[in-house]
Design a protein around this motif. Structure first.
Motif, PDB file in Angstrom:
ATOM      1  N   ALA A   1      35.399  19.657  44.322  1.00 30.16           N
ATOM      2  CA  ALA A   1      35.106  19.696  45.757  1.00 30.16           C
ATOM      3  C   ALA A   1      34.379  20.981  46.136  1.00 30.16           C
ATOM      4  N   ALA A   2      34.836  22.116  45.611  1.00 32.86           N
ATOM      5  CA  ALA A   2      34.161  23.385  45.889  1.00 32.86           C
ATOM      6  C   ALA A   2      32.750  23.382  45.333  1.00 32.86           C
ATOM      7  N   GLU A   3      32.587  22.849  44.125  1.00 35.82           N
ATOM      8  CA  GLU A   3      31.262  22.769  43.517  1.00 35.82           C
ATOM      9  C   GLU A   3      30.317  21.905  44.352  1.00 35.82           C
ATOM     10  N   ARG A   4      30.816  20.761  44.817  1.00 45.33           N
ATOM     11  CA  ARG A   4      29.970  19.865  45.608  1.00 45.33           C
ATOM     12  C   ARG A   4      29.551  20.524  46.921  1.00 45.33           C
ATOM     13  N   ALA A   5      30.452  21.290  47.523  1.00 47.01           N
ATOM     14  CA  ALA A   5      30.101  21.988  48.758  1.00 47.01           C
ATOM     15  C   ALA A   5      28.995  23.012  48.506  1.00 47.01           C
ATOM     16  N   VAL A   6      29.115  23.763  47.417  1.00 44.30           N
ATOM     17  CA  VAL A   6      28.078  24.741  47.081  1.00 44.30           C
ATOM     18  C   VAL A   6      26.749  24.032  46.811  1.00 44.30           C
ATOM     19  N   THR A   7      26.802  22.919  46.088  1.00 47.00           N
ATOM     20  CA  THR A   7      25.584  22.158  45.815  1.00 47.00           C
ATOM     21  C   THR A   7      24.940  21.682  47.112  1.00 47.00           C
ATOM     22  N   ALA A   8      25.751  21.174  48.023  1.00 46.13           N
ATOM     23  CA  ALA A   8      25.222  20.713  49.307  1.00 46.13           C
ATOM     24  C   ALA A   8      24.558  21.854  50.069  1.00 46.13           C
ATOM     25  N   ALA A   9      25.153  23.049  50.018  1.00 40.31           N
ATOM     26  CA  ALA A   9      24.562  24.209  50.686  1.00 40.31           C
ATOM     27  C   ALA A   9      23.237  24.589  50.033  1.00 40.31           C
ATOM     28  N   GLN A  10      23.211  24.586  48.718  1.00 39.55           N
ATOM     29  CA  GLN A  10      21.972  24.941  48.024  1.00 39.55           C
ATOM     30  C   GLN A  10      20.854  23.947  48.329  1.00 39.55           C
ATOM     31  N   LEU A  11      21.183  22.669  48.344  1.00 46.26           N
ATOM     32  CA  LEU A  11      20.185  21.646  48.648  1.00 46.26           C
ATOM     33  C   LEU A  11      19.669  21.788  50.077  1.00 46.26           C
ATOM     34  N   THR A  12      20.568  22.091  50.989  1.00 47.72           N
ATOM     35  CA  THR A  12      20.160  22.266  52.382  1.00 47.72           C
ATOM     36  C   THR A  12      19.216  23.449  52.524  1.00 47.72           C
ATOM     37  N   LEU A  13      19.561  24.557  51.895  1.00 46.29           N
ATOM     38  CA  LEU A  13      18.703  25.743  51.958  1.00 46.29           C
ATOM     39  C   LEU A  13      17.352  25.507  51.296  1.00 46.29           C
ATOM     40  N   ALA A  14      17.325  24.619  50.304  1.00 42.21           N
ATOM     41  CA  ALA A  14      16.066  24.309  49.622  1.00 42.21           C
ATOM     42  C   ALA A  14      15.190  23.354  50.427  1.00 42.21           C
ATOM     43  N   GLY A  15      15.704  22.889  51.566  1.00 43.82           N
ATOM     44  CA  GLY A  15      14.934  21.998  52.406  1.00 43.82           C
ATOM     45  C   GLY A  15      15.062  20.534  52.060  1.00 43.82           C
ATOM     46  N   PHE A  16      16.051  20.180  51.239  1.00 44.46           N
ATOM     47  CA  PHE A  16      16.234  18.779  50.862  1.00 44.46           C
ATOM     48  C   PHE A  16      16.641  17.975  52.093  1.00 44.46           C
ATOM     49  N   ASP A  17      16.046  16.805  52.248  1.00 47.94           N
ATOM     50  CA  ASP A  17      16.269  16.005  53.445  1.00 47.94           C
ATOM     51  C   ASP A  17      17.519  15.146  53.314  1.00 47.94           C
ATOM     52  N   GLY A  18      18.229  14.999  54.401  1.00 45.04           N
ATOM     53  CA  GLY A  18      19.408  14.136  54.441  1.00 45.04           C
ATOM     54  C   GLY A  18      19.655  13.671  55.857  1.00 45.04           C
ATOM     55  N   GLN A  19      20.454  12.619  55.995  1.00 45.39           N
ATOM     56  CA  GLN A  19      20.777  12.101  57.314  1.00 45.39           C
ATOM     57  C   GLN A  19      21.601  13.115  58.106  1.00 45.39           C
ATOM     58  N   GLU A  20      21.233  13.309  59.352  1.00 51.47           N
ATOM     59  CA  GLU A  20      21.980  14.195  60.232  1.00 51.47           C
ATOM     60  C   GLU A  20      23.027  13.449  61.052  1.00 51.47           C
ATOM     61  N   ASN A  21      22.954  12.128  61.056  1.00 51.49           N
ATOM     62  CA  ASN A  21      23.847  11.339  61.896  1.00 51.49           C
ATOM     63  C   ASN A  21      24.470  10.193  61.102  1.00 51.49           C
ATOM     64  N   GLY A  22      25.697   9.861  61.448  1.00 44.57           N
ATOM     65  CA  GLY A  22      26.306   8.641  60.954  1.00 44.57           C
ATOM     66  C   GLY A  22      27.058   8.726  59.651  1.00 44.57           C
ATOM     67  N   VAL A  23      26.862   9.780  58.860  1.00 46.15           N
ATOM     68  CA  VAL A  23      27.478   9.828  57.533  1.00 46.15           C
ATOM     69  C   VAL A  23      28.988  10.068  57.650  1.00 46.15           C
ATOM     70  N   ILE A  24      29.373  11.051  58.431  1.00 41.85           N
ATOM     71  CA  ILE A  24      30.801  11.326  58.601  1.00 41.85           C
ATOM     72  C   ILE A  24      31.485  10.144  59.285  1.00 41.85           C
ATOM     73  N   GLU A  25      30.824   9.570  60.272  1.00 45.32           N
ATOM     74  CA  GLU A  25      31.397   8.412  60.953  1.00 45.32           C
ATOM     75  C   GLU A  25      31.667   7.270  59.968  1.00 45.32           C
ATOM     76  N   GLU A  26      30.705   7.025  59.090  1.00 35.81           N
ATOM     77  CA  GLU A  26      30.865   5.959  58.102  1.00 35.81           C
ATOM     78  C   GLU A  26      31.965   6.294  57.102  1.00 35.81           C
ATOM     79  N   PHE A  27      32.051   7.548  56.724  1.00 44.78           N
ATOM     80  CA  PHE A  27      33.094   7.986  55.793  1.00 44.78           C
ATOM     81  C   PHE A  27      34.481   7.745  56.380  1.00 44.78           C
ATOM     82  N   LEU A  28      34.667   8.122  57.642  1.00 47.94           N
ATOM     83  CA  LEU A  28      35.961   7.909  58.296  1.00 47.94           C
ATOM     84  C   LEU A  28      36.299   6.428  58.375  1.00 47.94           C
ATOM     85  N   ALA A  29      35.317   5.617  58.735  1.00 51.04           N
ATOM     86  CA  ALA A  29      35.561   4.182  58.885  1.00 51.04           C
ATOM     87  C   ALA A  29      35.863   3.516  57.559  1.00 51.04           C
ATOM     88  N   ALA A  30      35.195   3.961  56.500  1.00 53.01           N
ATOM     89  CA  ALA A  30      35.322   3.300  55.201  1.00 53.01           C
ATOM     90  C   ALA A  30      36.576   3.688  54.440  1.00 53.01           C
TER      91      ALA A  30
END
Length: 438
Positions: free
Chosen positions: A192-221
């Motif tokens: 989990a810690a590794e994935r968080a760091v990876t997500a931060a690195q990807l974000t800083l590198a400008g990698f594109d991802g959805q800004e909406n709906g992902v957390i909502e879908e995670f909670l529902a699923a």
């Protein structure tokens, strides 16, 4: 705004107060206490050496994974009731891994930790107890998002970038309770810690991802239809989750779901000795031990017949027997390796007897209790009921845990740690980060 953007705005803009920072300092000290024995090889552990051969590049991602594993390896780390998991062993490894490559100010680090715990607790409330009941390990799943939120705050990202980071982390969130009793459980914290760091690195590198709906879908699923998304963002910092209900520090290196049973056993043992009778007269004459609890109250402590020390951490039977014999749950009895043969004969006399009249544990784990009954050869019964709330009210000596963890240290390393443990300056943070580097 979408739920994700509301959450992102809270992560970016809410300012932790002094009590929250004080609680965060205590959390860091407990983190050091539970990770140091594994990092320094003071206890048997084959997992960390194996992981070092695979994650040997000293990158922030590898450091986060190794620190997360080490901190959760003993199952001695803190717990958060709203989260129903162990927030610090995911959040702090991610923060320290980043700190090792890019030094932060002490207040910024503590604030990021507070934000991470806030997100952890509110995620637990939003996704409901059903998430855990379905077989997910909250430390792994929800912990990925909590650590990502902490990194977003540490990096001072804007709300848009924070939303992207959260979405990247959320889509990676996974971990199953089926791995409890194995080395993969603590590895969940590292993943989990590794994935968080990876997500931060990807974000800083400008990698594109959805800004909406992902957390909502995670909670529902992942909530069996019981999600309450509004609880993720409503009532933030009123109070801060790190203050109330707060981090629960463990007195024993076992599953938190065993602790009130262990304490009931200790109280019965002490009462027996205070009556003037020897311990042997108790242990030799026990014919039956029953332990009652709310239905589902043993969902985490599910191992009835452990085969090794790691599985024993999740065994009510072994925990109760060990406490009756030794008046403590000793680290050596729950470390990697063989079971203590002195404990097993007594453990075999323990029966689980769920109390069908009590509210199910899944409805409110805060109401959990253990009713322990010892039956002797002459028919005498000794009984004590211990609630989870009574256990929490006793508190834990975190400073004592840390002193014990550092008791084998000498020389310059001990001096550096002792000077830095007050966690008052950014220099303290730098020193601790360096000492935690694997």
């Amino acid at each position: 705004m979408s739920l994700t953007h509301v959450l992102a705005e809270l992560i970016v803009n809410r300012q932790p107060d002094a009590p929250a920072r004080t609680a965060a300092r205590q959390g860091v000290k407990d983190f050091l206490a539970v990770s140091w024995p594994v990092l320094q090889g003071q206890v048997p552990d084959s997992g960390l050496p194996a992981l070092r051969t695979v994650y040997s590049d000293s990158s922030p991602r590898s450091q986060a994974l190794l620190l997360g594993y080490a901190a959760h390896a003993l199952d001695y780390d803190d717990f958060h009731a709203d989260f129903r998991g162990h927030p610090s062993v995911v959040i702090l490894p991610a923060l320290f891994a980043w700190q090792q490559q890019q030094a932060a100010e002490m207040d910024d680090f503590l604030d990021a930790y507070v934000i991470g715990v806030e997100v952890a607790g509110r995620l637990g409330l939003a996704i409901s107890q059903q998430h855990y009941a379905l077989g997910h390990h909250n430390t792994a799943t929800l912990g990925t998002l909590a650590a990502a939120a902490a990194l977003a705050r540490l990096l001072k990202l804007d709300a848009s970038a924070t939303a992207v980071l959260l979405g990247i982390a959320t889509t990676q969130a996974s971990g199953l309770r089926a791995q409890f009793g194995s080395a993969v459980k603590p590895l969940h914290a590292g993943f989990a810690a590794e994935r968080a760091v990876t997500a931060a690195q990807l974000t800083l590198a400008g990698f594109d991802g959805q800004e909406n709906g992902v957390i909502e879908e995670f909670l529902a699923a992942n909530s069996n239809g019981q999600a309450q998304p509004g609880k993720l963002v409503s009532g933030w910092a009123a109070p801060w989750r790190i203050v109330a209900p707060g981090l629960e520090f463990k007195p024993f290196p076992t599953c938190a779901g065993t602790h009130s049973a262990a304490e009931a056993a200790r109280i019965l043992r002490q009462s027996w000795l205070e009556s003037g009778q020897p311990l042997s007269a108790l242990l030799d004459n026990i014919t039956d031990i029953s332990v009652a609890f709310p239905p589902g109250g043993d969902i985490a402590a599910s191992v009835t017949e452990p085969t090794n020390g790691i599985e024993a951490r999740f065994s009510l039977e072994y925990v109760i027997a060990a406490m009756l014999i030794y008046n403590d749950l000793r680290l050596e009895d729950f470390a990697e390796g063989d079971l203590n043969p002195e404990v097993m004969p007594l453990a075999s006399k323990v029966r689980r007897t769920p109390d069908a009249s009590a509210p199910p544990d899944a409805i409110n784990p805060a109401l959990r209790f253990h009713l322990l009954t010892l039956t002797l050869r002459d028919g005498t019964q000794l009984q004590h009921r211990r609630t989870r709330q009574q256990s929490l009210a006793d508190g834990v000596d975190v400073a004592g845990k840390l002193r014990l963890a550092l008791s084998q240290e000498t020389g310059e390393q001990l001096q550096k740690l002792q000077q830095s443990i007050p966690l008052q300056t950014s220099a303290d943070l730098v020193t601790i980060s360096q000492l935690l580097h694997i």
